[in-house]
Design a protein around this motif. Structure first.
Motif, PDB file in Angstrom:
ATOM      1  N   ILE A   1      -7.532  38.331  22.252  1.00 45.32           N
ATOM      2  CA  ILE A   1      -7.410  36.969  21.739  1.00 45.32           C
ATOM      3  C   ILE A   1      -5.930  36.609  21.636  1.00 45.32           C
ATOM      4  O   ILE A   1      -5.147  37.359  21.057  1.00 45.32           O
ATOM      5  CB  ILE A   1      -8.065  36.830  20.343  1.00 45.32           C
ATOM      6  CG1 ILE A   1      -9.547  37.198  20.401  1.00 45.32           C
ATOM      7  CG2 ILE A   1      -7.897  35.399  19.806  1.00 45.32           C
ATOM      8  CD1 ILE A   1     -10.195  37.322  19.038  1.00 45.32           C
ATOM      9  N   ILE A   2      -5.558  35.481  22.215  1.00 43.07           N
ATOM     10  CA  ILE A   2      -4.194  34.980  22.099  1.00 43.07           C
ATOM     11  C   ILE A   2      -4.249  33.583  21.501  1.00 43.07           C
ATOM     12  O   ILE A   2      -4.832  32.668  22.091  1.00 43.07           O
ATOM     13  CB  ILE A   2      -3.484  34.950  23.468  1.00 43.07           C
ATOM     14  CG1 ILE A   2      -3.438  36.355  24.072  1.00 43.07           C
ATOM     15  CG2 ILE A   2      -2.074  34.382  23.325  1.00 43.07           C
ATOM     16  CD1 ILE A   2      -2.888  36.395  25.477  1.00 43.07           C
ATOM     17  N   ILE A   3      -3.684  33.435  20.324  1.00 42.97           N
ATOM     18  CA  ILE A   3      -3.618  32.132  19.650  1.00 42.97           C
ATOM     19  C   ILE A   3      -2.211  31.585  19.828  1.00 42.97           C
ATOM     20  O   ILE A   3      -1.246  32.217  19.407  1.00 42.97           O
ATOM     21  CB  ILE A   3      -3.945  32.266  18.151  1.00 42.97           C
ATOM     22  CG1 ILE A   3      -5.345  32.855  17.949  1.00 42.97           C
ATOM     23  CG2 ILE A   3      -3.824  30.899  17.460  1.00 42.97           C
ATOM     24  CD1 ILE A   3      -5.674  33.159  16.499  1.00 42.97           C
ATOM     25  N   HIS A   4      -2.101  30.451  20.465  1.00 46.68           N
ATOM     26  CA  HIS A   4      -0.782  29.843  20.600  1.00 46.68           C
ATOM     27  C   HIS A   4      -0.353  29.268  19.255  1.00 46.68           C
ATOM     28  O   HIS A   4      -1.074  28.467  18.644  1.00 46.68           O
ATOM     29  CB  HIS A   4      -0.798  28.749  21.662  1.00 46.68           C
ATOM     30  CG  HIS A   4      -0.825  29.295  23.053  1.00 46.68           C
ATOM     31  ND1 HIS A   4      -1.092  28.533  24.162  1.00 46.68           N
ATOM     32  CD2 HIS A   4      -0.610  30.565  23.520  1.00 46.68           C
ATOM     33  CE1 HIS A   4      -1.030  29.291  25.248  1.00 46.68           C
ATOM     34  NE2 HIS A   4      -0.751  30.521  24.872  1.00 46.68           N
ATOM     35  N   LEU A   5       0.811  29.671  18.808  1.00 46.36           N
ATOM     36  CA  LEU A   5       1.311  29.223  17.510  1.00 46.36           C
ATOM     37  C   LEU A   5       1.492  27.711  17.501  1.00 46.36           C
ATOM     38  O   LEU A   5       1.654  27.091  18.558  1.00 46.36           O
ATOM     39  CB  LEU A   5       2.644  29.921  17.210  1.00 46.36           C
ATOM     40  CG  LEU A   5       2.615  31.450  17.215  1.00 46.36           C
ATOM     41  CD1 LEU A   5       4.019  31.999  16.980  1.00 46.36           C
ATOM     42  CD2 LEU A   5       1.647  31.985  16.176  1.00 46.36           C
ATOM     43  N   PRO A   6       1.454  27.073  16.334  1.00 42.26           N
ATOM     44  CA  PRO A   6       1.642  25.620  16.254  1.00 42.26           C
ATOM     45  C   PRO A   6       2.883  25.167  17.014  1.00 42.26           C
ATOM     46  O   PRO A   6       3.952  25.761  16.894  1.00 42.26           O
ATOM     47  CB  PRO A   6       1.795  25.371  14.753  1.00 42.26           C
ATOM     48  CG  PRO A   6       0.987  26.462  14.120  1.00 42.26           C
ATOM     49  CD  PRO A   6       1.217  27.664  15.000  1.00 42.26           C
ATOM     50  N   GLY A   7       2.713  24.124  17.823  1.00 44.41           N
ATOM     51  CA  GLY A   7       3.828  23.594  18.606  1.00 44.41           C
ATOM     52  C   GLY A   7       4.045  24.311  19.917  1.00 44.41           C
ATOM     53  O   GLY A   7       4.927  23.948  20.688  1.00 44.41           O
ATOM     54  N   HIS A   8       3.236  25.321  20.221  1.00 43.19           N
ATOM     55  CA  HIS A   8       3.346  26.078  21.463  1.00 43.19           C
ATOM     56  C   HIS A   8       2.184  25.713  22.386  1.00 43.19           C
ATOM     57  O   HIS A   8       1.040  25.605  21.942  1.00 43.19           O
ATOM     58  CB  HIS A   8       3.312  27.579  21.201  1.00 43.19           C
ATOM     59  CG  HIS A   8       4.537  28.122  20.550  1.00 43.19           C
ATOM     60  ND1 HIS A   8       4.878  27.823  19.243  1.00 43.19           N
ATOM     61  CD2 HIS A   8       5.531  28.941  21.023  1.00 43.19           C
ATOM     62  CE1 HIS A   8       6.019  28.449  18.939  1.00 43.19           C
ATOM     63  NE2 HIS A   8       6.425  29.114  20.000  1.00 43.19           N
TER      64      HIS A   8
ATOM     65  N   ALA B   1       9.310  21.473  16.863  1.00 39.67           N
ATOM     66  CA  ALA B   1       8.740  22.690  16.280  1.00 39.67           C
ATOM     67  C   ALA B   1       9.730  23.842  16.380  1.00 39.67           C
ATOM     68  O   ALA B   1       9.859  24.646  15.449  1.00 39.67           O
ATOM     69  CB  ALA B   1       7.434  23.051  16.992  1.00 39.67           C
ATOM     70  N   TYR B   2      10.436  23.926  17.500  1.00 42.32           N
ATOM     71  CA  TYR B   2      11.410  25.004  17.705  1.00 42.32           C
ATOM     72  C   TYR B   2      12.442  25.013  16.584  1.00 42.32           C
ATOM     73  O   TYR B   2      12.711  26.042  15.951  1.00 42.32           O
ATOM     74  CB  TYR B   2      12.095  24.798  19.065  1.00 42.32           C
ATOM     75  CG  TYR B   2      12.837  26.005  19.601  1.00 42.32           C
ATOM     76  CD1 TYR B   2      13.004  27.166  18.852  1.00 42.32           C
ATOM     77  CD2 TYR B   2      13.368  25.984  20.880  1.00 42.32           C
ATOM     78  CE1 TYR B   2      13.679  28.267  19.360  1.00 42.32           C
ATOM     79  CE2 TYR B   2      14.050  27.086  21.399  1.00 42.32           C
ATOM     80  CZ  TYR B   2      14.199  28.209  20.633  1.00 42.32           C
ATOM     81  OH  TYR B   2      14.866  29.298  21.135  1.00 42.32           O
ATOM     82  N   ILE B   3      13.008  23.852  16.302  1.00 42.53           N
ATOM     83  CA  ILE B   3      14.026  23.749  15.247  1.00 42.53           C
ATOM     84  C   ILE B   3      13.430  24.067  13.885  1.00 42.53           C
ATOM     85  O   ILE B   3      14.028  24.781  13.070  1.00 42.53           O
ATOM     86  CB  ILE B   3      14.670  22.350  15.251  1.00 42.53           C
ATOM     87  CG1 ILE B   3      15.484  22.165  16.549  1.00 42.53           C
ATOM     88  CG2 ILE B   3      15.562  22.148  14.033  1.00 42.53           C
ATOM     89  CD1 ILE B   3      16.074  20.790  16.719  1.00 42.53           C
TER      90      ILE B   3
END
Length: 357
Positions: free
Chosen positions: A125-132, A263-265
């Motif tokens: 299972i791979i969950i993309h983190l918020p903003g990804h 999101a990165y910042i």
């Protein structure tokens, strides 16, 4: 509902409407019987990434949650949280759940070697983190806030067994926090070149003047460059890498990059507020292994050494000649080390996530 205590932290049960079906919160974007490949991620997934997000989910409306347990195909999900934010999930294989958490700015393609290897006998299972990728952003980018989102996604997917957790770089710091908060649901924790301490003043509190903005952008740019250079330098020194493999690995690395600039910042701001993760690491009580590349030029090797001393009973494994991305550049060695560790903890007797739902 009553709260319960986990590792000294009060956790509130997720609130949902009585009788609400979790199936309604899941959309299957794609179901393919093909073996996961760079073609899938680079052509299909990458085209979705650049499409109009308002149209996502219209291609397929099928949302049978049982697919996750009875189907070994590659499944691409869109999960709607109780806050109505949407999270992107990719799963492959059947068996005990094995969760991969990527580093900052990268997504599922970076784990292609592990998806194929472990999807044979684990539920990857791979969950993309918020903003990804396609995952929507959030208002709380703290390690704790992201960990709660991960827990919620797993609950909606009705994961029925304790899980193995693997986190790389910043994903490792999130993994430490997630495991510390929900230890009774965890079989094991594996960290890959995780960060014990961020040494930068770029995101210290203060007026957001031009100089501070410039300092932050330079830091982010420098960090990105260091990751790319680390990868390139390691690939150059691998014994006789074929041109085809070099191109494939580099493409995997580059195409995995996908993060919302805002999101990165915000991630880095929240990370900088908690530059060290020692208190959280000391409270981890699950079986832990820490993997470090001996030639990591992006994150100081000593970060992994310190974490191995902070987490009680942690195993420390060095992959000689590897850099920041051993799961890409040294997949055979990495997969063998990971498999031996998680198999030794497959039978850990803990609660499943849904047991306390």
């Amino acid at each position: 509902m009553s709260p319960w205590v986990v590792s000294g932290i009060i956790q509130i049960r997720l609130i949902r409407k009585v009788g609400e079906s979790m199936t309604k919160r899941i959309q299957t974007l794609e179901l393919t019987g093909e073996k996961p490949s760079s073609k899938f991620f680079i052509e299909y997934w990458n085209s979705l990434k650049s499409s109009n997000k308002s149209n996502i989910g219209t291609k397929r409306s099928k949302s049978d949650i049982s697919l996750l347990r009875r189907n070994s195909s590659l499944i691409h999900w869109y999960v709607t949280l109780f806050s109505d934010r949407k999270m992107e999930v990719i799963s492959y294989g059947k068996g005990k759940p094995l969760l991969f958490l990527s580093g900052l700015g990268v997504t599922a393609p970076i784990w292609l070697n592990q998806i194929n290897e472990f999807g044979r006998d684990y539920q990857v299972i791979i969950i993309h983190l918020p903003g990804h990728g396609l995952s929507e952003t959030t208002s709380d980018f703290s390690y704790q806030g992201i960990s709660q989102i991960i827990y919620e996604v797993l609950q909606i997917l009705e994961i029925g067994e304790p899980i193995h957790v693997v986190g790389a770089c910043v994903g490792g710091n999130i993994a430490i926090t997630f495991v510390e908060m929900y230890q009774q649901y965890i079989s094991s924790l594996t960290l890959v070149n995780a960060i014990y301490e961020w040494k930068t003043t770029a995101f210290d509190e203060g007026p957001l003047d031009k100089e501070r903005v410039k300092s932050r952008m330079l830091f982010l740019s420098s960090f990105e460059q260091s990751l790319t250079q680390d990868f390139i330098q390691i690939m150059k020194h691998i014994s006789q890498p074929s041109e085809a493999n070099y191109k494939k690995y580099y493409e995997m690395h580059e195409k995995s990059k996908s993060i919302d600039p805002y999101a990165y910042i915000q991630y880095v701001i929240d990370i900088s507020k908690n530059k060290r993760i020692d208190d959280m690491a000391r409270r981890v009580e699950r079986p832990t292994m820490i993997i470090a590349g001996s030639k990591d030029s992006a994150v100081d090797f000593r970060n992994s050494q310190v974490l191995s001393q902070l987490i009680m009973g942690a195993e420390f494994v060095e992959i000689s000649g590897a850099g920041h991305f051993p799961y890409i550049t040294h997949p055979e060695a990495f997969n063998k080390i990971l498999r031996n560790f998680i198999q030794s903890h497959d039978d850990e007797l803990q609660f499943s996530i849904n047991e306390r739902g």
